[in-house]
Design an enzyme around this catalytic site. Structure first.
Site, PDB file in Angstrom:
ATOM      1  N   ASN A 123     -13.760 -23.268  78.413  1.00  6.76           N
ATOM      2  CA  ASN A 123     -12.449 -22.710  78.074  1.00  6.76           C
ATOM      3  C   ASN A 123     -12.648 -21.227  77.751  1.00  6.76           C
ATOM      4  OD1 ASN A 123      -9.979 -22.029  77.050  1.00  6.76           O
ATOM      5  ND2 ASN A 123     -10.050 -23.418  75.287  1.00  6.76           N
TER       6      ASN A 123
ATOM      7  N   HIS B 107      -4.224 -27.654  72.875  1.00  6.35           N
ATOM      8  CA  HIS B 107      -5.377 -27.062  72.181  1.00  6.35           C
ATOM      9  C   HIS B 107      -4.959 -26.668  70.764  1.00  6.35           C
ATOM     10  CE1 HIS B 107      -8.563 -24.278  71.086  1.00  6.35           C
ATOM     11  NE2 HIS B 107      -9.302 -24.887  72.004  1.00  6.35           N
TER      12      HIS B 107
ATOM     13  N   GLU C 124     -11.553 -32.024  69.217  1.00  7.36           N
ATOM     14  CA  GLU C 124     -11.984 -30.711  68.735  1.00  7.36           C
ATOM     15  C   GLU C 124     -11.561 -30.550  67.273  1.00  7.36           C
ATOM     16  OE1 GLU C 124     -12.702 -27.760  72.233  1.00  7.36           O
ATOM     17  OE2 GLU C 124     -10.728 -27.436  71.391  1.00  7.36           O
TER      18      GLU C 124
END
Ligand code: 13P
Length: 256
Positions: free
Chosen positions: A8, A93, A165
């Protein structure tokens, strides 16, 4: 199952820099059939890079996308515009959740839009430091997971990848703020249990779950052997050619 290594690039590299980097990256790596190598450049670089990339070797992902296909949505880029250019899209995200205010409802619509346009969504989930401290990790992960998947049908679940994450472990320079393999395996287990409960055993076993959060060549191996982890979502280290190549070669070695 394949191992997924996704870089990313976030808000880094001009179009020119992206092109040069991709050229060097493809040159530095052999064709690993069991490793799915993916890079996620800026929207601007996606189209030129799609002409340059060898799709047998490597794939492109967008870092986002809008949930409507066209219309009066100034400044947005739709998955219908990305169709044919990218194979994957990072959706939800933590930087989009926490800096840009995206919620599970919007993320669910984005997941559906990606799938509708034949793009595989990588749904990111993860708790903040204070949510973890208050013992809310399991609730947060379940809400983000089931919320994010709520707009797609069961037939499309096999296109989805999950990335765990933990927000507190992203861009960390302190050893204390690195996720341990135990912490990761606990949450990955919870992710699979949740999927199992709601969608059944097969999809829970087969859905790829990636880990992301300060992945470096030095810790990639230990994360990749963590139970239930099928790949890595790499930020900072994916911008450094030698480090990203090293992480991919580690994946090849560890998963062989
Ligand atoms: P870092 O690898 O820089 O911590 O970033 C992780 C991330 O957010 C990838 O999506």
């Amino acid at each position: 199952m394949k191992t997924y290594i996704v870089g990313n690039w976030k808000l880094n590299f001009t179009v020119g820099e992206s092109s040069i980097y991709l050229h060097k990256l493809m040159k530095a790596l052999p064709n690993y059939r069991d490793i799915e190598m993916v890079v996620a450049p800026s929207f601007l670089a996606l189209q030129p890079l799609s002409l340059q990339i060898d799709r047998h070797k490597m794939k492109l992902a967008s870092q986002n996308g809008f949930y409507r296909d066209y219309g009066a949505f100034t400044g947005e880029v739709s998955f219908s515009q990305l169709r044919g250019i990218v194979d994957y899209a990072i959706i939800g995200h933590s930087e989009r959740r926490h800096i840009l205010g995206e919620d599970d409802k919007m993320i669910a619509k984005k997941i559906a839009a990606a799938v509708r346009n034949r793009i595989r969504p990588i749904l990111c989930v993860g708790e903040t430091e204070s949510e973890r401290a208050f013992g809310e990790t399991a609730d947060v992960i379940r809400d983000q997971l089931l919320g994010g998947l709520s707009e797609i049908g069961d037939d499309d679940l096999d296109k989805v990848l999950i990335a765990y994450e933990p927000v507190w472990a992203i861009s960390s320079t302190k050893a204390a703020k690195l996720a341990s393999p135990e912490e990761i395996s606990e949450v990955v287990k919870l992710i699979r249990e949740t999927i199992h409960e709601v969608y059944g055993k097969k999809i829970a076993e087969e859905m790829p779950v990636l880990f992301g959060g300060s992945v470096k060549p030095s810790n990639a191996g230990s994360y990749l052997i963590t139970e239930g982890v099928d790949g890595l979502l790499v930020g900072g280290a994916s911008l450094i050619l030698s480090e990203f190549v090293d992480i991919i070669n580690t994946a090849k070695r560890v998963k062989a």
